[in-house]
Design an enzyme around this catalytic site. Sequence first.
Site, PDB file in Angstrom:
ATOM      1  N   HIS A 185       0.858  -1.195   0.000  1.00 14.25           N
ATOM      2  CA  HIS A 185       0.000   0.000   0.000  1.00 14.25           C
ATOM      3  C   HIS A 185       0.892   1.243   0.000  1.00 14.25           C
ATOM      4  O   HIS A 185       1.763   1.366  -0.848  1.00 14.25           O
ATOM      5  CB  HIS A 185      -0.945  -0.082   1.211  1.00 14.25           C
ATOM      6  CG  HIS A 185      -2.084   0.882   1.258  1.00 14.25           C
ATOM      7  ND1 HIS A 185      -2.445   1.698   0.230  1.00 14.25           N
ATOM      8  CD2 HIS A 185      -2.970   1.134   2.253  1.00 14.25           C
ATOM      9  CE1 HIS A 185      -3.494   2.428   0.575  1.00 14.25           C
ATOM     10  NE2 HIS A 185      -3.833   2.110   1.801  1.00 14.25           N
ATOM     11  N   HIS A 206      -2.210  -2.069  -9.631  1.00 20.20           N
ATOM     12  CA  HIS A 206      -3.195  -1.404  -8.779  1.00 20.20           C
ATOM     13  C   HIS A 206      -4.484  -2.214  -8.803  1.00 20.20           C
ATOM     14  O   HIS A 206      -4.848  -2.779  -9.828  1.00 20.20           O
ATOM     15  CB  HIS A 206      -3.473   0.018  -9.286  1.00 20.20           C
ATOM     16  CG  HIS A 206      -4.077   0.902  -8.262  1.00 20.20           C
ATOM     17  ND1 HIS A 206      -5.426   0.899  -8.005  1.00 20.20           N
ATOM     18  CD2 HIS A 206      -3.523   1.789  -7.419  1.00 20.20           C
ATOM     19  CE1 HIS A 206      -5.673   1.781  -7.047  1.00 20.20           C
ATOM     20  NE2 HIS A 206      -4.548   2.327  -6.657  1.00 20.20           N
ATOM     21  N   ASP A 241       2.969   5.474  -6.361  1.00 19.23           N
ATOM     22  CA  ASP A 241       4.192   5.307  -5.555  1.00 19.23           C
ATOM     23  C   ASP A 241       5.448   5.153  -6.395  1.00 19.23           C
ATOM     24  O   ASP A 241       6.556   5.133  -5.845  1.00 19.23           O
ATOM     25  CB  ASP A 241       4.032   4.074  -4.650  1.00 19.23           C
ATOM     26  CG  ASP A 241       2.994   4.330  -3.572  1.00 19.23           C
ATOM     27  OD1 ASP A 241       2.063   3.528  -3.435  1.00 19.23           O
ATOM     28  OD2 ASP A 241       3.107   5.372  -2.897  1.00 19.23           O
TER      29      ASP A 241
HETATM   30  C1  SDX Z   1      -1.410   2.246  -3.272  1.00 17.07           C
HETATM   31  O1  SDX Z   1      -6.137   1.009  -3.429  1.00 17.07           O
HETATM   32  C2  SDX Z   1      -5.637   2.184  -3.562  1.00 17.07           C
HETATM   33  O2  SDX Z   1      -6.282   3.101  -4.031  1.00 17.07           O
HETATM   34  C3  SDX Z   1      -4.218   2.335  -3.064  1.00 17.07           C
HETATM   35  C4  SDX Z   1      -3.511   3.634  -3.392  1.00 17.07           C
HETATM   36  C5  SDX Z   1      -4.095   4.826  -2.643  1.00 17.07           C
HETATM   37  O3  SDX Z   1      -3.985   5.962  -3.148  1.00 17.07           O
HETATM   38  O4  SDX Z   1      -4.598   4.608  -1.507  1.00 17.07           O
HETATM   39  O5  SDX Z   1      -3.586   3.879  -4.792  1.00 17.07           O
HETATM   40  C6  SDX Z   1      -2.032   3.572  -3.009  1.00 17.07           C
HETATM   41  O6  SDX Z   1      -1.407   1.403  -2.421  1.00 17.07           O
HETATM   42  C7  SDX Z   1      -0.848   1.965  -4.644  1.00 17.07           C
HETATM   43  C8  SDX Z   1      -0.276   0.518  -4.776  1.00 17.07           C
HETATM   44  C9  SDX Z   1       1.144   0.497  -4.208  1.00 17.07           C
HETATM   45  N1  SDX Z   1       1.638  -0.893  -4.141  1.00 17.07           N
HETATM   46  C10 SDX Z   1       2.646  -1.317  -4.901  1.00 17.07           C
HETATM   47  O7  SDX Z   1       3.170  -0.660  -5.790  1.00 17.07           O
HETATM   48  C11 SDX Z   1       3.121  -2.738  -4.571  1.00 17.07           C
HETATM   49  C12 SDX Z   1       3.271  -3.539  -5.865  1.00 17.07           C
HETATM   50  N2  SDX Z   1       1.928  -3.791  -6.449  1.00 17.07           N
HETATM   51  C13 SDX Z   1       1.320  -5.075  -6.125  1.00 17.07           C
HETATM   52  O8  SDX Z   1       1.556  -5.536  -4.829  1.00 17.07           O
HETATM   53  C14 SDX Z   1      -0.143  -5.109  -6.580  1.00 17.07           C
HETATM   54  O9  SDX Z   1      -0.189  -4.629  -7.860  1.00 17.07           O
HETATM   55  C15 SDX Z   1      -1.207  -4.397  -5.754  1.00 17.07           C
HETATM   56  C16 SDX Z   1      -1.177  -4.814  -4.344  1.00 17.07           C
HETATM   57  C17 SDX Z   1      -1.058  -2.914  -5.855  1.00 17.07           C
HETATM   58  C18 SDX Z   1      -2.566  -4.779  -6.354  1.00 17.07           C
HETATM   59  O10 SDX Z   1      -2.695  -6.128  -6.161  1.00 17.07           O
HETATM   60  P1  SDX Z   1      -4.018  -6.945  -6.640  1.00 17.07           P
HETATM   61  O11 SDX Z   1      -5.059  -6.028  -7.164  1.00 17.07           O
HETATM   62  O12 SDX Z   1      -4.396  -7.883  -5.557  1.00 17.07           O
HETATM   63  O13 SDX Z   1      -3.516  -7.712  -7.893  1.00 17.07           O
HETATM   64  P2  SDX Z   1      -2.929  -9.189  -7.854  1.00 17.07           P
HETATM   65  O14 SDX Z   1      -1.942  -9.317  -6.736  1.00 17.07           O
HETATM   66  O15 SDX Z   1      -4.064 -10.140  -7.899  1.00 17.07           O
HETATM   67  O16 SDX Z   1      -2.090  -9.219  -9.229  1.00 17.07           O
HETATM   68  C19 SDX Z   1      -2.692  -9.651 -10.437  1.00 17.07           C
HETATM   69  C20 SDX Z   1      -1.531 -10.296 -11.193  1.00 17.07           C
HETATM   70  C21 SDX Z   1      -0.836 -11.397 -10.404  1.00 17.07           C
HETATM   71  O17 SDX Z   1      -0.280 -12.280 -11.365  1.00 17.07           O
HETATM   72  P3  SDX Z   1      -1.084 -13.680 -11.708  1.00 17.07           P
HETATM   73  O18 SDX Z   1      -1.155 -14.438 -10.381  1.00 17.07           O
HETATM   74  O19 SDX Z   1      -2.457 -13.249 -12.185  1.00 17.07           O
HETATM   75  O20 SDX Z   1      -0.239 -14.345 -12.726  1.00 17.07           O
HETATM   76  O21 SDX Z   1      -0.495  -9.318 -11.448  1.00 17.07           O
HETATM   77  C22 SDX Z   1       0.693  -9.703 -10.745  1.00 17.07           C
HETATM   78  C23 SDX Z   1       0.294 -10.697  -9.695  1.00 17.07           C
HETATM   79  O22 SDX Z   1       1.369 -11.590  -9.409  1.00 17.07           O
HETATM   80  N3  SDX Z   1       1.217  -8.470 -10.154  1.00 17.07           N
HETATM   81  C24 SDX Z   1       2.493  -8.109 -10.159  1.00 17.07           C
HETATM   82  C25 SDX Z   1       2.533  -6.850  -9.548  1.00 17.07           C
HETATM   83  N4  SDX Z   1       1.308  -6.494  -9.178  1.00 17.07           N
HETATM   84  C26 SDX Z   1       0.485  -7.503  -9.563  1.00 17.07           C
HETATM   85  N5  SDX Z   1       3.604  -8.726 -10.644  1.00 17.07           N
HETATM   86  C27 SDX Z   1       4.766  -8.056 -10.471  1.00 17.07           C
HETATM   87  N6  SDX Z   1       4.881  -6.833  -9.888  1.00 17.07           N
HETATM   88  C28 SDX Z   1       3.787  -6.212  -9.422  1.00 17.07           C
HETATM   89  N7  SDX Z   1       3.911  -5.030  -8.858  1.00 17.07           N
END
Ligand code: SDX
Length: 428
Positions: A268, A307, A363
């Site tokens: 997050h 996201h 971020d």
């Molecule tokens: C914020 O919600 C908000 O509005 C939050 C926010 C706010 O203003 O409050 O916008 C702020 O929290 C932004 C997000 C910051 N986090 C990161 O940058 C951390 C890296 N991102 C991931 O952890 C992820 O993308 C999330 C947590 C942000 C979202 O996760 P989801 O929606 O649960 O998506 P998922 O984990 O189900 O991913 C879908 C697929 C998966 O692959 P498959 O299993 O389908 O093969 O995408 C992959 C994931 O493995 N994936 C990533 C990835 N993010 C998702 N692979 C590599 N790197 C990534 N960053």
Amino acid sequence: MAQNTLTITDNRTGETYEVPVEYDTIRAMDLRQIKVQQDDFGMMSYDPAFKNTVSTKSTITYIDGAKGILRYRGYPIEQLAEQSNYLEVAYLILNGELPTQEQYDEWEYVILHHTFVHESTKQLMQAFRHDAHPMGMFISTIAAMSTFYPESRDVLDPDTRLKQIIRLVAKVPTVAAFSYRHSRGLPYVYPDNDLSYTGNFLNMLDNMRQGKYEPDPVLERALDVLFILHADHEQNCGTATMRVIGSSHSDPYSAMAGAAAALYGPLHGGANEAVLRMLLEIGDVKNVPEFMKGVKNRERLLMGFGHRVYKNYDPRAKIIKKIADEVFEVTGRSPLLDIALELERIALEDDFFVSRNLYPNVDFYSGIIYQAMRFPIAMFPVLFAIPRTIGWLSQWVEMLNDPEQKIARPRQIYLGYDERDYVPMSER
Ligand code: SDX
């Protein structure tokens, strides 16, 4: 004329149910009528991490994840970043309308004149180790502030609520700056109410002469725009936490400490810190291909990408990228930017990322700016929490005023043991 309903047939019983559709959603409680036996509890919906669950109606922030749209109270984030300032946006998010000049002047005055924290806050913060993470200090101090304002427990009184909102919006930069100064072993700098909201924050962080501080106007404005971009984001993890804790009628300081704790996580708001550590670990553009191989092998995440809602470029990331150039005019260009741009270039072309709609989020670039402004990496989540304070509090007020809201209490599917008898120690 098509009915605004779902017709659900339960093939276990052959029974059919009509369920009303409103705003393209159905009420989960309407599923409870679906039973096999009359004395069954009734059907529920199972949605781990609430990926497809609407928890509230809201009029504060609108996001269109497919189109990359973000609006506060209907105003596009691009226009607010260009033409407004953080305190005006905070007024808008809280009250629903842009302020008149008179309303703005009064709001700005009252915020800038509540920036001091209770003196015993300093003793509290002195108790932390010198290397305590500033976000741990921030969360603890916000929670402790509930002990200075016990009247804040009267959460149903609008005047009491507004007084705490003013205190929190005004004091979070002071708490943040004190945690920074503590981590540097420096004396605290008291607020200077002659300065702007972000100018005073820079003063409390940076002033080494204890005299009149003059913030760099480019950095002051850049921070103000970054604060606008981080102010609210509908039902994200931290805000959902604020609403859940607030639903038990806990005071706003305790609820906000919980929201900040949720924000602290690297998935997050803690991602801005994780992005910087990732860029420093990569170290050079030539190491990017190797790093991306690791991401595609699922050995790690590309922090700052992806996201839950945006399946397009996060509109905030676009604006932050532009601010970076203005900041670098003052601070000098960060070499980490080349690594970030190469990561983005590859991610926007590579099918692993494209097929998963992984774009830079808020971020990804913010940390590069904070580092160029010489903020320690550990301060980055605190720099997210400061502006998000108004979002958390505005959503908290909306929840308390919503007649449909009650104490939050999800249910579960129990898959544990059935009843069994206690076994005395001698027989185990
Ligand atoms: C914020 O919600 C908000 O509005 C939050 C926010 C706010 O203003 O409050 O916008 C702020 O929290 C932004 C997000 C910051 N986090 C990161 O940058 C951390 C890296 N991102 C991931 O952890 C992820 O993308 C999330 C947590 C942000 C979202 O996760 P989801 O929606 O649960 O998506 P998922 O984990 O189900 O991913 C879908 C697929 C998966 O692959 P498959 O299993 O389908 O093969 O995408 C992959 C994931 O493995 N994936 C990533 C990835 N993010 C998702 N692979 C590599 N790197 C990534 N960053």
